[in-house]
Design a protein around this motif. Structure first.
Motif, PDB file in Angstrom:
ATOM      1  N   PHE A  45      11.584  25.363  25.467  1.00  0.00           N
ATOM      2  CA  PHE A  45      11.854  24.196  24.632  1.00  0.00           C
ATOM      3  C   PHE A  45      13.228  23.578  24.903  1.00  0.00           C
ATOM      4  O   PHE A  45      13.580  22.572  24.311  1.00  0.00           O
ATOM      5  CB  PHE A  45      11.737  24.567  23.157  1.00  0.00           C
ATOM      6  CG  PHE A  45      10.317  24.744  22.722  1.00  0.00           C
ATOM      7  CD1 PHE A  45       9.614  23.671  22.195  1.00  0.00           C
ATOM      8  CD2 PHE A  45       9.681  25.959  22.851  1.00  0.00           C
ATOM      9  CE1 PHE A  45       8.303  23.824  21.807  1.00  0.00           C
ATOM     10  CE2 PHE A  45       8.369  26.113  22.456  1.00  0.00           C
ATOM     11  CZ  PHE A  45       7.678  25.045  21.929  1.00  0.00           C
ATOM     12  N   ILE A  47      16.124  24.882  24.171  1.00  0.00           N
ATOM     13  CA  ILE A  47      17.064  25.122  23.076  1.00  0.00           C
ATOM     14  C   ILE A  47      18.257  25.942  23.572  1.00  0.00           C
ATOM     15  O   ILE A  47      19.392  25.625  23.277  1.00  0.00           O
ATOM     16  CB  ILE A  47      16.367  25.849  21.908  1.00  0.00           C
ATOM     17  CG1 ILE A  47      15.225  24.964  21.378  1.00  0.00           C
ATOM     18  CG2 ILE A  47      17.349  26.172  20.791  1.00  0.00           C
ATOM     19  CD1 ILE A  47      14.280  25.668  20.469  1.00  0.00           C
TER      20      ILE A  47
ATOM     21  N   ILE B  71       5.576  20.738  24.702  1.00  0.00           N
ATOM     22  CA  ILE B  71       6.931  21.195  25.014  1.00  0.00           C
ATOM     23  C   ILE B  71       7.742  20.067  25.655  1.00  0.00           C
ATOM     24  O   ILE B  71       8.885  19.814  25.291  1.00  0.00           O
ATOM     25  CB  ILE B  71       6.890  22.447  25.913  1.00  0.00           C
ATOM     26  CG1 ILE B  71       6.369  23.633  25.094  1.00  0.00           C
ATOM     27  CG2 ILE B  71       8.266  22.761  26.481  1.00  0.00           C
ATOM     28  CD1 ILE B  71       6.157  24.898  25.882  1.00  0.00           C
ATOM     29  N   PHE B  74       8.643  17.660  23.079  1.00  0.00           N
ATOM     30  CA  PHE B  74       9.726  18.169  22.233  1.00  0.00           C
ATOM     31  C   PHE B  74      11.075  17.940  22.907  1.00  0.00           C
ATOM     32  O   PHE B  74      12.041  17.536  22.273  1.00  0.00           O
ATOM     33  CB  PHE B  74       9.521  19.659  21.945  1.00  0.00           C
ATOM     34  CG  PHE B  74      10.562  20.225  21.015  1.00  0.00           C
ATOM     35  CD1 PHE B  74      10.399  20.131  19.638  1.00  0.00           C
ATOM     36  CD2 PHE B  74      11.708  20.818  21.512  1.00  0.00           C
ATOM     37  CE1 PHE B  74      11.363  20.626  18.774  1.00  0.00           C
ATOM     38  CE2 PHE B  74      12.679  21.324  20.654  1.00  0.00           C
ATOM     39  CZ  PHE B  74      12.505  21.224  19.281  1.00  0.00           C
ATOM     40  N   MET B  93       5.871  30.457  21.607  1.00  0.00           N
ATOM     41  CA  MET B  93       6.079  29.637  20.412  1.00  0.00           C
ATOM     42  C   MET B  93       6.934  30.385  19.384  1.00  0.00           C
ATOM     43  O   MET B  93       7.826  29.819  18.774  1.00  0.00           O
ATOM     44  CB  MET B  93       4.732  29.267  19.771  1.00  0.00           C
ATOM     45  CG  MET B  93       3.814  28.444  20.642  1.00  0.00           C
ATOM     46  SD  MET B  93       4.528  26.882  21.191  1.00  0.00           S
ATOM     47  CE  MET B  93       4.559  25.943  19.677  1.00  0.00           C
ATOM     48  N   GLY B  98      13.748  27.243  15.846  1.00  0.00           N
ATOM     49  CA  GLY B  98      14.397  25.947  15.876  1.00  0.00           C
ATOM     50  C   GLY B  98      13.462  24.866  16.379  1.00  0.00           C
ATOM     51  O   GLY B  98      13.654  23.697  16.112  1.00  0.00           O
ATOM     52  N   ALA B  99      12.429  25.279  17.113  1.00  0.00           N
ATOM     53  CA  ALA B  99      11.464  24.294  17.597  1.00  0.00           C
ATOM     54  C   ALA B  99      10.227  24.269  16.706  1.00  0.00           C
ATOM     55  O   ALA B  99       9.470  23.308  16.715  1.00  0.00           O
ATOM     56  CB  ALA B  99      11.055  24.594  19.029  1.00  0.00           C
ATOM     57  N   LEU B 315       5.607  21.711  14.705  1.00  0.00           N
ATOM     58  CA  LEU B 315       6.868  21.548  15.428  1.00  0.00           C
ATOM     59  C   LEU B 315       7.925  20.928  14.521  1.00  0.00           C
ATOM     60  O   LEU B 315       7.602  20.097  13.668  1.00  0.00           O
ATOM     61  CB  LEU B 315       6.653  20.675  16.672  1.00  0.00           C
ATOM     62  CG  LEU B 315       5.718  21.273  17.731  1.00  0.00           C
ATOM     63  CD1 LEU B 315       5.456  20.269  18.842  1.00  0.00           C
ATOM     64  CD2 LEU B 315       6.303  22.554  18.312  1.00  0.00           C
TER      65      LEU B 315
END
Lengths: 292, 437
Positions: A45, A47, B71, B74, B93, B98-99, B315
């Motif tokens: 993702f 992050i 993804i 995102f 996942m 945070g996601a 999400l």
């Protein structure tokens, strides 16, 4: 020789600007991104992101799968290039010898080029499908048990045939054009001197075709290494056991499916390096043998 | 508590204004064809039931494609509120703190009615953290079962009403079928990774990995190379050499179903959700349903199977009113009516006890339709049979296929293939761990 000097400093840049902008946005910027990405380790993702230096590269060098993919790519590209160029040259010579109906044959032979790679892949997938395909059925009549799902050699043969088949048309067109631009008087003169067809081909026709051949060699290697992605994806997906996992497919799989962007970035950079080296070799050494 | 209160208050305040403007809630999914049409029908039912929210489903391709698209979205800050992710993506996942917004938290924040105890533990266990919190909303869960050709069984002199129970019987029945000439091969399978490796391990109460199959944390590693798994892979190779077993390809095994439909192979192991497709394609013969075979000399077998399929993840980073809509939608989705309707249409498992009870009529009218449900509920799940959770599992699935292909090609024996599967799989897990820490 008379020279004209343009004093304007701005105009050349303005004229170049659109091309430069396109090069920057579509080539340099993404390439720089790939280089930057290749030094990072990042979760899917985006992050958490850490700078890891050369670690992604070191892992690749250490990885048996990556070394396998390099070998597979070399074998695959050379096979596709030889098969597609060889077949195309034979067909082009055959068509060139005919006086009538050349057009019809040319049109027919060019058709496969219009087929999208994914469609070509699916087509061959059906023909060679071990369960429902016609070819395994015919081959089993000859006692050959075709199964590209578990046999690595069969799988490689399948992707080579499927990829070469599409490219034959393209090569054929260039070879026909090349052959037809050779003045018939040269071959006639050789014939009068007593040279047979084989001798005429190798001493006159083929050397005169060398610019075309060289051009096609570059195009075909690039095609085999990059454009065959869809063929691989729709026939074998790189399997069985990575037997057809060429570099470009591995970049896609590790990056987009596996979400390992760092490794995928490093692989792209290596691929970029390979292309640069190949280009240098081709233009430095191979091109010297070409007679224009 | 305060946060929860303000959350609810905000949701209330927003729902008043939303009466004028409908809030759109994007849902990306991977259900194509008939299943996709049914999914849209379910969404339509929700949209018609109220006027505040409009759930908008979008088909995004296969499971990996859908997950990848979400993804990528995102990362570009354009993610949907809800995305359907296959079970293999659970580890990724989960680690993406945070996601995602965990479902238990979403439901609490939005003050939605939500009872985790109403769900079948075998289904939600897969998507629950070690503290017992549900992280995603189960939607389509399936489990592998055995399909067999009753006509071939009869032609081979076997009882068409009795499927093989053990792997010993699988071999014995297959030989009888081949010797009698009723079919060319005994059995094939979809999903070597999911069915013959992961489910096989759970069914025999064998660990798939350490630390409760990865539920315990990112330090867990694979342990799929135990003696029971080695014996089974070795047998599959032996049976492939004898022609009893035919390999149908990697991932889902695209070539396996045609072998069963064309009556080449008498039996196939595949997802319970393939039921409708199997019946539709078995035009010239009658299909029987059985539980997966087991080795009767393995203690604790059969235990219970584990699920596959997908769940709905929420999400983060969307406006609050969309989360209110998502919570309402999940309430609707978990209702017994919707679940029973979806499960009887598709062959997926009902995810709540209430839905399972409601389907009893359907099960008695359609013998065999409850095979999957019976398998997952056969025993209380153990540490070895509640599912698995490892990072980078999409790639590990690929490695399982590759090593199995090495075995089939004869370039490795069962022990060698499984050892290298564990070694290569663990490298992926380590990489994931490094990325996530």
């Amino acid at each position: 020789m008379k020279r004209t000097i343009f004093r304007n400093q701005l105009l050349p840049w303005l004229l170049l600007a659109p091309q430069l902008a396109i090069t920057f946005i579509f080539f340099i910027w993404p390439a720089a991104q790939a280089v930057w990405q290749s030094f990072l380790r990042e979760d899917a993702f985006g992050i958490k992101s850490t700078f890891v230096g050369m670690e992604n590269y070191l892992r690749l060098i250490d990885s048996a799968e990556y070394m396998n993919s390099l070998k597979v790519t070399a074998l695959f590209s050379v096979s596709v290039t030889i098969m597609s160029m060889g077949t195309a040259l034979l067909l082009a010579i055959a068509v060139d010898r005919m006086i009538k109906s050349t057009r019809i044959y040319t049109t027919l032979l060019v058709w496969p080029y219009a087929v999208a790679p994914a469609v070509a892949g699916i087509l061959w997938w059906f023909i060679f499908n071990p369960t429902i395909g016609i070819m395994p059925y015919i081959l089993s009549g000859f006692g050959y048990d075709w199964n590209h799902i578990s046999d690595k050699g069969d799988a490689m043969l399948l992707v080579v045939i499927a990829s070469a088949w599409k490219q034959i048309s393209y090569n054929f067109l260039f070879f026909v054009a090349g052959l037809q631009s050779i003045p018939p008087s040269l071959r006639e003169a050789a014939a009068i001197d007593g040279a047979g067809p084989v001798k005429r081909f190798f001493t006159i026709t083929f050397p005169l075709l060398s610019p075309t051949t060289f051009f096609l060699l570059v195009v075909n290697i690039v095609y085999a290494m990059f454009d065959t992605f869809a063929v691989i994806d729709s026939t074998t997906e790189g399997g069985p056991a990575q037997a057809t996992n060429i570099l470009v497919y591995k970049v896609y799989f590790d990056g987009f499916v596996g979400q390992n962007l760092g490794s995928s970035g490093a692989q792209s950079v290596i691929l970029m390096g390979i292309v640069i080296i190949l280009t240098v070799i081709q233009f430095r050494w191979v091109e010297k043998k070409v007679e224009y | 508590m305060k946060a929860m209160f303000t959350g609810t208050a905000m949701a209330l305040a927003l729902s008043v204004t939303a009466a004028h403007a409908q809030t759109e809630v994007q849902w990306w999914h991977a259900m194509g064809g008939e299943l996709g049409a049914k999914l849209e029908e379910i969404v339509q039912g929700f949209n018609d039931s109220q006027s505040d929210y409009k759930v908008v489903p979008s088909y995004k391709g296969t499971y990996p494609e859908t997950m990848t698209a979400a993804i990528a979205a995102f990362r570009a800050d354009e993610q949907p509120a809800i995305v359907q992710v296959f079970e293999v993506g659970t580890g990724t996942m989960m680690a993406a703190e945070g996601a995602i917004v965990p479902v238990y938290q979403l439901m609490a924040d939005q003050g939605a009615s939500f009872d985790p105890a109403a769900f079948l533990p075998q289904v939600v266990g897969y998507y629950t953290d070690t503290d017992g919190n549900m992280l995603s909303m189960p939607f389509n869960s399936s489990t592998p079962i055995l399909y067999y050709n009753k006509n071939v069984f009869e032609a081979a002199g076997l009882d068409p009403e009795t499927p093989p129970k053990t792997w010993g019987e699988m071999e014995e029945f297959s030989k009888k079928i081949m010797e009698s000439g009723a079919a060319d091969c005994g059995f094939t399978t979809g999903w070597v990774s999911w069915i013959q490796t992961e489910n096989f391990s759970a069914w025999h109460n064998q660990p798939i990995g350490t630390m409760e199959n990865g539920f315990g944390g990112l330090d867990a590693r694979l342990s799929l190379n135990g003696p029971v798994q080695v014996k089974h892979w070795g047998n599959l190779k032996k049976w492939a050499d004898e022609g009893i077993f035919k390999y149908g390809g990697p991932v889902g095994g695209d070539n396996a179903p045609p072998m069963f439909y064309s009556q080449d192979c008498a039996m196939i192991m595949n997802s319970s959700a393939s039921r409708a497709g199997v019946i539709a394609n078995a035009t010239d013969f009658e299909v029987g349903f059985g539980q997966l075979p087991y080795y009767d000399d393995v203690e604790g077998a059969p235990q219970n199977t584990i699920i596959g399929g997908a769940t709905l993840w929420v999400l983060s980073g969307r406006p609050d009113e969309e989360y209110a809509g998502a919570a309402k939608f999940f309430e609707y989705m978990a209702s017994a009516d919707v679940q029973a309707d979806w499960a009887s249409f598709s062959g997926y498992l009902p995810i709540t006890q209430a839905a399972a009870d409601q389907m009893s009529g359907y099960f008695s009218e359609n013998p065999g339709a409850d095979t999957g449900l019976n398998e997952i509920t056969l025993n209380e799940p153990t540490e070895n049979s509640k599912g698995l959770r490892f990072g980078n599992y999409v790639q590990i699935r690929g490695i399982i296929d590759e090593e199995f292909e090495q075995l089939m090609a004869g370039s490795k024996d069962a022990q060698g293939a499984l050892d290298s599967l564990v070694e290569r799989g663990n490298a992926q897990i380590e990489e994931f761990q490094a990325q996530s820490q």
